[in-house]
Write a protein that holds these residues in place. Structure first.
Motif, short mmCIF file in Angstrom:
data_model
loop_
_atom_site.label_atom_id
_atom_site.label_comp_id
_atom_site.label_asym_id
_atom_site.label_seq_id
_atom_site.Cartn_x
_atom_site.Cartn_y
_atom_site.Cartn_z
N ALA A 1 -45.38 30.25 -87.00
CA ALA A 1 -45.32 28.88 -87.52
C ALA A 1 -46.61 28.58 -88.25
CB ALA A 1 -45.13 27.87 -86.39
N ASP B 1 -48.61 21.91 -93.59
CA ASP B 1 -47.42 22.01 -94.46
C ASP B 1 -47.48 23.29 -95.29
OD1 ASP B 1 -46.50 19.62 -93.49
OD2 ASP B 1 -47.47 18.44 -95.06
N GLU B 2 -46.34 23.95 -95.38
CA GLU B 2 -46.29 25.20 -96.14
C GLU B 2 -45.09 25.18 -97.09
OE1 GLU B 2 -43.10 25.84 -93.31
OE2 GLU B 2 -45.07 24.89 -93.20
N ARG C 1 -43.83 30.80 -96.26
CA ARG C 1 -43.09 31.15 -95.05
C ARG C 1 -42.44 32.54 -95.21
NH1 ARG C 1 -40.62 28.38 -90.77
NH2 ARG C 1 -41.37 26.39 -91.59
N ASP D 1 -42.41 25.34 -86.35
CA ASP D 1 -43.27 24.47 -87.14
C ASP D 1 -44.41 23.94 -86.26
OD1 ASP D 1 -42.13 22.50 -85.51
OD2 ASP D 1 -40.65 21.92 -87.02
N LYS D 2 -45.20 23.01 -86.81
CA LYS D 2 -46.36 22.47 -86.10
C LYS D 2 -45.95 21.84 -84.77
CE LYS D 2 -47.50 19.96 -89.61
NZ LYS D 2 -48.19 18.95 -90.48
N GLU D 3 -44.83 21.16 -84.77
CA GLU D 3 -44.36 20.49 -83.55
C GLU D 3 -44.01 21.51 -82.47
OE1 GLU D 3 -40.94 17.25 -82.16
OE2 GLU D 3 -41.27 17.67 -84.29
N ASP D 4 -43.40 22.62 -82.88
CA ASP D 4 -43.06 23.68 -81.93
C ASP D 4 -44.32 24.28 -81.30
OD1 ASP D 4 -40.23 23.60 -82.23
OD2 ASP D 4 -40.44 24.64 -84.14
#
Length: 225
Positions: A170, A174-175, A180, A202-205
């Protein structure tokens, strides 16, 4: 009237500057002043003798005891400007070199062993961890600064035995889709695709996995099954 000066020294309430004629003046300190700065000051910025509590201090101090000629002053000024420019370049270069690299992405690899790394934008390891302590402190320390491909060495047995390996990844900011895809291609080229499960998060994961005390890949796998 304006004076062009170079900041020589910063005091608590004032600064020492050198004027183009070689004289050193005491001037009012202003926020942002730094040694080596080439600035313009007004006549009213120059502090007079009665502005100081110290005795026997003049607002204009001779740079040297013997009188210098106009050409000598110009030469000295040019040298000081050059020194100031070199100093500014050094400070800027040092700031760039010493600036810590940003954490760019996280990659976890879980097989018989487990490792989770934080990468910078050059895909080098900034931090390394092992959720099940299958890697020693020395091994984790050895990984730091190396390319992400290095961690393959710790899973050579799993790869040869064709054991299933979970690879989670992840980005920490932002990417783009291209970034990715490029990271997944890099990981697939490193570990291959047979008996490997690649999971993108992602960042949240990343935050949720951290709260759960799990590696990113194991956390993502748990969200699927």
């Amino acid at each position: 009237m304006y004076h062009k000066v170079i900041v020589m020294e910063i005091k608590e309430t004032y600064a020492l500057v050198m004027a183009e004629d070689g004289q050193i003046l005491r001037v009012v300190y202003k926020d942002g002043m730094k040694v080596g700065d080439c600035i313009y000051i007004l006549e009213e910025d120059i502090l007079k003798k009665d502005s100081f509590k110290e005795e026997n201090h003049a607002s204009i101090i001779p740079f040297a005891e013997r009188k210098k000629t106009g050409n000598q002053h110009k030469t000295l000024w040019k040298k000081m400007v050059a020194v100031a420019a070199a100093f500014a370049l050094f400070v800027t270069s040092f700031a760039v070199l010493s600036k810590p690299e940003k954490a760019y992405a996280m990659v976890s690899v879980d097989g018989e062993k487990a490792v989770e790394v934080v990468l910078n934008q050059k895909n080098r390891v900034k931090e390394a961890d092992s959720k099940n302590d299958s890697l020693t402190r020395e091994e984790k320390k050895k990984i730091k600064g190396e390319k992400v491909e290095t961690i393959k060495n710790y899973f050579s047995q799993d790869l040869s035995d064709k054991e299933t390996i979970i690879v989670g990844y992840a980005f920490l900011e932002d990417e783009s889709e291209e970034e990715r895809a490029a990271l997944q291609r890099r990981l697939e080229k490193t570990f291959g695709t047979e008996h490997l499960l690649y999971l993108a998060g992602d960042k949240e994961d990343v935050e949720n996995a951290k709260k759960a005390g799990k590696s990113l890949g194991i956390y993502l796998a748990g969200q699927i099954y």
